[in-house]
Design an enzyme around this catalytic site. Sequence first.
Site, PDB file in Angstrom:
ATOM      1  N   SER A 114       0.957  -1.216  -0.033  1.00  0.00           N
ATOM      2  CA  SER A 114      -0.026  -0.113  -0.092  1.00  0.00           C
ATOM      3  C   SER A 114       0.947   1.217   0.100  1.00  0.00           C
ATOM      4  O   SER A 114       1.861   1.411   0.517  1.00  0.00           O
ATOM      5  CB  SER A 114      -0.853  -0.083   1.233  1.00  0.00           C
ATOM      6  N   TYR A 138      -1.407   0.061  10.508  1.00  0.00           N
ATOM      7  CA  TYR A 138      -1.718  -0.669   9.183  1.00  0.00           C
ATOM      8  C   TYR A 138      -0.607  -0.457   8.081  1.00  0.00           C
ATOM      9  O   TYR A 138      -0.244  -1.421   7.488  1.00  0.00           O
ATOM     10  CB  TYR A 138      -3.029  -0.075   8.563  1.00  0.00           C
ATOM     11  N   LYS A 142       2.114  -3.477   6.348  1.00  0.00           N
ATOM     12  CA  LYS A 142       2.440  -3.797   4.955  1.00  0.00           C
ATOM     13  C   LYS A 142       3.865  -3.578   5.035  1.00  0.00           C
ATOM     14  O   LYS A 142       4.602  -4.430   4.481  1.00  0.00           O
ATOM     15  CB  LYS A 142       1.912  -2.703   4.116  1.00  0.00           C
TER      16      LYS A 142
HETATM   17  N1  LIG Z   1      -8.642  -0.876  -1.028  1.00  0.00           N
HETATM   18  C1  LIG Z   1      -7.718  -0.260  -1.067  1.00  0.00           C
HETATM   19  O1  LIG Z   1      -7.715   1.015  -1.702  1.00  0.00           O
HETATM   20  C2  LIG Z   1      -6.402  -0.748  -0.823  1.00  0.00           C
HETATM   21  C3  LIG Z   1      -5.338   0.044  -0.896  1.00  0.00           C
HETATM   22  C4  LIG Z   1      -3.934  -0.282  -0.623  1.00  0.00           C
HETATM   23  C5  LIG Z   1      -3.632  -1.711  -0.519  1.00  0.00           C
HETATM   24  N2  LIG Z   1      -4.817  -2.389  -0.225  1.00  0.00           N
HETATM   25  C6  LIG Z   1      -4.781  -3.840   0.135  1.00  0.00           C
HETATM   26  O2  LIG Z   1      -5.305  -4.613  -0.830  1.00  0.00           O
HETATM   27  C7  LIG Z   1      -5.870  -6.030  -0.109  1.00  0.00           C
HETATM   28  C8  LIG Z   1      -7.438  -6.289  -0.496  1.00  0.00           C
HETATM   29  O3  LIG Z   1      -7.996  -4.973  -0.144  1.00  0.00           O
HETATM   30  P1  LIG Z   1      -9.638  -4.954  -0.528  1.00  0.00           P
HETATM   31  O4  LIG Z   1      -9.828  -3.686  -0.421  1.00  0.00           O
HETATM   32  O5  LIG Z   1     -10.132  -5.862  -1.425  1.00  0.00           O
HETATM   33  O6  LIG Z   1      -9.948  -5.415   1.094  1.00  0.00           O
HETATM   34  P2  LIG Z   1     -11.349  -6.381   1.490  1.00  0.00           P
HETATM   35  O7  LIG Z   1     -11.563  -6.065   2.972  1.00  0.00           O
HETATM   36  O8  LIG Z   1     -12.479  -6.136   0.549  1.00  0.00           O
HETATM   37  O9  LIG Z   1     -10.834  -7.700   1.405  1.00  0.00           O
HETATM   38  C9  LIG Z   1      -9.803  -8.341   2.370  1.00  0.00           C
HETATM   39  C10 LIG Z   1     -10.389  -9.974   2.506  1.00  0.00           C
HETATM   40  O10 LIG Z   1      -9.550 -10.599   3.170  1.00  0.00           O
HETATM   41  C11 LIG Z   1     -10.128 -11.524   4.395  1.00  0.00           C
HETATM   42  N3  LIG Z   1      -9.298 -11.542   5.344  1.00  0.00           N
HETATM   43  C12 LIG Z   1      -8.853 -10.599   6.336  1.00  0.00           C
HETATM   44  N4  LIG Z   1      -8.117 -11.296   7.160  1.00  0.00           N
HETATM   45  C13 LIG Z   1      -8.100 -12.618   6.932  1.00  0.00           C
HETATM   46  C14 LIG Z   1      -7.651 -13.700   7.615  1.00  0.00           C
HETATM   47  N5  LIG Z   1      -6.564 -13.623   8.617  1.00  0.00           N
HETATM   48  N6  LIG Z   1      -7.571 -14.990   6.916  1.00  0.00           N
HETATM   49  C15 LIG Z   1      -8.310 -15.116   5.901  1.00  0.00           C
HETATM   50  N7  LIG Z   1      -9.004 -14.272   5.201  1.00  0.00           N
HETATM   51  C16 LIG Z   1      -8.752 -12.767   5.755  1.00  0.00           C
HETATM   52  C17 LIG Z   1     -11.361 -10.761   4.264  1.00  0.00           C
HETATM   53  O11 LIG Z   1     -12.381 -11.644   4.788  1.00  0.00           O
HETATM   54  C18 LIG Z   1     -11.685 -10.246   2.908  1.00  0.00           C
HETATM   55  O12 LIG Z   1     -12.498 -11.097   2.112  1.00  0.00           O
HETATM   56  C19 LIG Z   1      -5.550  -5.515   1.522  1.00  0.00           C
HETATM   57  O13 LIG Z   1      -4.541  -6.367   1.900  1.00  0.00           O
HETATM   58  C20 LIG Z   1      -5.472  -4.151   1.520  1.00  0.00           C
HETATM   59  O14 LIG Z   1      -4.684  -3.920   2.603  1.00  0.00           O
HETATM   60  C21 LIG Z   1      -6.303  -1.940  -0.212  1.00  0.00           C
END
Ligand SMILES: NC(=O)c1ccc[n+]([C@@H]2O[C@H](COP(=O)([O-])OP(=O)(O)OC[C@H]3O[C@@H](n4cnc5c(N)ncnc54)[C@H](O)[C@@H]3O)[C@@H](O)[C@H]2O)c1
Length: 314
Positions: A114, A138, A142
């Site tokens: 991120s 957070y 990362k």
């Molecule tokens: N959405 C953004 O703008 C953004 C920006 C930068 C980085 N990210 C990273 O991208 C990744 C996905 O983001 P997203 O927006 O799809 O999030 P999201 O919350 O929609 O999806 C995350 C998924 O991970 C699962 N999860 C969480 N902890 C878990 C565990 N211990 N075991 C198994 N499953 C688990 C949740 O049930 C969920 O389905 C994340 O790692 C997030 O930090 C997202």
Amino acid sequence: MRILVTGVAGFIGSTTAELLVARGDDVIGLDNLSTGDISNVPRGVTLVKADIGDAVTIRTLGPFDACIHFAGLIASGESMEVPELYFENNVGQTMTLLNTLLSSGLNHFVFSSSAAVYGDVTSSPILEASPMSPTSPYGASKAMVEDYVAWLVRQGKFRAANLRYFNAAGATRAHPERHAVETHLIPLALDAAAAGTPMSLFGTDYPTPDGTCIRDYVHVLDLARAHVAAVDTLANRESLTVNLGTGVGYSNREVLRAVESVTGHDLEVRELGRRPGDPATLVASVAAAKEILGWTPQHSSLEEIVRSAWESRQ
Ligand SMILES: NC(=O)c1ccc[n+]([C@@H]2O[C@H](COP(=O)([O-])OP(=O)(O)OC[C@H]3O[C@@H](n4cnc5c(N)ncnc54)[C@H](O)[C@@H]3O)[C@@H](O)[C@H]2O)c1
């Protein structure tokens, strides 16, 4: 390829898994459904409902050519309240996942990192060489995983890609953005437009042309394409770290105007003070993603992002 996709019931994981299935990969999805929704899991994916820290279950899944690791908790504000939860879930469990996969011979690892690893940077656009200096648990979670992965790569354990997303946005019809607790500007503004409820705007005195924060929005479909490119690039490269953004920033006011224009609803905006920890401007340098992955965003104009997000809700 046989690919493990963690977080497959989430926003970005589900969109990426759909592209992998479409190109013929054998996709096993791992998700504990803590914040994800089972209805997001694309057809053709075998879902295993378990924690990424569940070594016993992961061991039974057999060897994978690659793992794309999306699973995690994602709200930096919440991470300030419960840092221990973020470090346990995002770092502790990720280490168990990695160690378990390594013992069955994982070759390639692609990590959802991120822009939060950079913290409060003043230079713009942000280069990958900028120091990691996160300002939330957070972002620190990362950065810690990136450090751990770097040691494993250095010791020849596997090949790895760190993809540092800026603001993931937009949607496909199959996978609307639906976070358990929504903190992102575009879905919140669309909610407010649809319901006719007020919209909070945090900070109007930043050193930017209109006083509101500037962010770099990248369409989830472009992010998904970048993950497919990263898996393929690791065939010829030991490691890579790239920003995924567009190199163009939009202010919060510009985003709210785009929401009004796409939805045809005027927003009732409530101007509030700054939120702690929100940097004025976060815009990615995207030259490395282009050069290393051969990737450029194709769906990430602000209009297409907002329109696709709106249409995915209709
Ligand atoms: N959405 C953004 O703008 C953004 C920006 C930068 C980085 N990210 C990273 O991208 C990744 C996905 O983001 P997203 O927006 O799809 O999030 P999201 O919350 O929609 O999806 C995350 C998924 O991970 C699962 N999860 C969480 N902890 C878990 C565990 N211990 N075991 C198994 N499953 C688990 C949740 O049930 C969920 O389905 C994340 O790692 C997030 O930090 C997202």
